[in-house]
Each structure stands twice: as structure tokens, then as C-alpha cells.
Design a protein around this motif. Sequence first.
Motif, PDB file in Angstrom:
ATOM      1  N   GLY A 167     -17.643   1.853  46.054  1.00  0.00           N
ATOM      2  CA  GLY A 167     -18.712   1.641  45.079  1.00  0.00           C
ATOM      3  C   GLY A 167     -19.990   2.256  45.601  1.00  0.00           C
ATOM      4  N   PHE A 168     -21.099   1.537  45.459  1.00  0.00           N
ATOM      5  CA  PHE A 168     -22.358   2.018  46.005  1.00  0.00           C
ATOM      6  C   PHE A 168     -22.276   2.070  47.533  1.00  0.00           C
ATOM      7  N   ALA A 228     -21.918   3.120  37.326  1.00  0.00           N
ATOM      8  CA  ALA A 228     -23.174   2.613  37.899  1.00  0.00           C
ATOM      9  C   ALA A 228     -23.705   1.426  37.104  1.00  0.00           C
ATOM     10  N   VAL A 229     -23.596   1.489  35.771  1.00  0.00           N
ATOM     11  CA  VAL A 229     -24.034   0.364  34.932  1.00  0.00           C
ATOM     12  C   VAL A 229     -23.245  -0.890  35.275  1.00  0.00           C
ATOM     13  N   LEU A 230     -21.935  -0.763  35.376  1.00  0.00           N
ATOM     14  CA  LEU A 230     -21.090  -1.928  35.644  1.00  0.00           C
ATOM     15  C   LEU A 230     -21.325  -2.483  37.043  1.00  0.00           C
ATOM     16  N   LEU A 231     -21.482  -1.615  38.035  1.00  0.00           N
ATOM     17  CA  LEU A 231     -21.761  -2.085  39.383  1.00  0.00           C
ATOM     18  C   LEU A 231     -23.077  -2.852  39.448  1.00  0.00           C
ATOM     19  N   ARG A 283     -12.655  -5.342  39.635  1.00  0.00           N
ATOM     20  CA  ARG A 283     -12.408  -6.655  40.235  1.00  0.00           C
ATOM     21  C   ARG A 283     -12.942  -6.710  41.658  1.00  0.00           C
ATOM     22  N   PHE A 284     -12.710  -5.654  42.420  1.00  0.00           N
ATOM     23  CA  PHE A 284     -13.129  -5.665  43.823  1.00  0.00           C
ATOM     24  C   PHE A 284     -14.646  -5.563  43.970  1.00  0.00           C
ATOM     25  N   HIS A 285     -15.277  -4.649  43.227  1.00  0.00           N
ATOM     26  CA  HIS A 285     -16.694  -4.367  43.450  1.00  0.00           C
ATOM     27  C   HIS A 285     -17.637  -5.279  42.661  1.00  0.00           C
ATOM     28  N   THR A 286     -17.179  -5.869  41.565  1.00  0.00           N
ATOM     29  CA  THR A 286     -18.084  -6.688  40.748  1.00  0.00           C
ATOM     30  C   THR A 286     -17.599  -8.117  40.549  1.00  0.00           C
ATOM     31  N   SER A 287     -16.320  -8.371  40.747  1.00  0.00           N
ATOM     32  CA  SER A 287     -15.707  -9.684  40.494  1.00  0.00           C
ATOM     33  C   SER A 287     -15.768 -10.087  39.022  1.00  0.00           C
ATOM     34  N   CYS A 288     -16.050  -9.132  38.129  1.00  0.00           N
ATOM     35  CA  CYS A 288     -16.188  -9.479  36.718  1.00  0.00           C
ATOM     36  C   CYS A 288     -14.832  -9.786  36.106  1.00  0.00           C
TER      37      CYS A 288
END
Length: 205
Positions: A13-14, A57-60, A85-90
Motif C-alpha cells: 500500500g502506501f 489511494a482513495v480507498l487506502l 482487507r489487508f491494507h484497510t480492514s474494510c
Amino acid sequence: MNAPLNLAELRPGFSEPVRDSQSVFRALLTATAQPGTPVELGKALTPPVGLNQAAAAVLLTLADQDTLVWLEPSLHGGAIESWLRFHTSCPLTDHAEEAAFAVVSHAGLAAQMLSGFNQGDAKYPDLATTVIVMVPDLEAGPNLLLEGPGIETVAEIAPQGLPDSFWSERADLVAHFQFGIDVMLCAEATLVSIPRTTRIQTKGE
């Protein structure tokens, strides 16, 4: 139950999550305050195939464990789902009307799709879905004129790949003040925000 994540194939991700998300958030504020103004974000990202840099980028930046995200069927499952799932847990939802954010490609837009998203209500207009639409280009399509709050006179964009029905359906949805959907058009690492308060017409009409 979610399938186990394959970390060996997971894309990053970032590189600096706090700093990068703050930078993207500031860019999104500018884009939303000035509809039709292109902003660049996520240029250094290498998201999974099917998700462009700006959308990623928006989602992160905006998605978290309390944010329901809807993906068009062709994007659901596999690398994109694991990455989110991994980078945002959304959490992901199959019910479009529940989504805070929806992600769709220009090719995946179906007739009457927009009407299936949350339009907000009188008590909570802010619950309306923000629809992230991935397009090939923001300058190679039909010229559109934008007017409304945040635009001094007229702004002009030319997104490529969207069906004509997209704009007519959006116009129907935002016809009643407060209600409707907000749209973010994403092409590679560039984004244009179109809030529900923005009026759009084809140039020359």
C-alpha cells in the motif's frame, strides 16, 4: 468466512501510510471543494490489476473497518479483495444500497446501476454512496461543462468510456436537493470529483 490472505502475492500500500494518507486527504478536499479540478494521487502505488492508482489511494485513505465497500462483480474476490482487507480492514458488501463507497470500472457500468446505491435521506443525506468510477482517460472523451458550488464560472472535463446513460441517470438522481450520489472519476493516478450539487451538460447543447 473470509479466505486466508496470500501474503506472498500481496502488493504494498502506501510506503509511508500516515504521511501519504494525509497528502491524499488534502488532495481529495481540494478536488471536492473545486469540482472538475483534476488532482494527482497515488502515483507511487502499485495496486492489484483492475484497480487504478487514484481509486486505490482513495480507498487506502478513506476506507476502514467501519466502512462498507461495494465492488462491481468483476472486481470482487481475488487480489483486489485481499489487498483491501489487508491494507484497510474494510468490510465488503454485496448490497449496493449499503455501501459508503462503490468501485466500478467504466466497462462494468450497467443500466440503472446508479439508482441501486444509497441516495441518502432527509435525516442523513451524508450517508449517500460515493461512487468511484475508473475510466481510461479524463481528457479524451466528450466535453462536459460543470457548474455549481465551488466552480467560479464553468469547469470542463472530458472523461472517456462512460455511456451516455451514466450522465442522464446521475441527473435524475441528483434532481432533488440533498439527495443523490457523489462521483469520483479516476484515470490512472488522476481524480476528478463531482459532488451531487454539480450540474453537468454536454458542451454545445
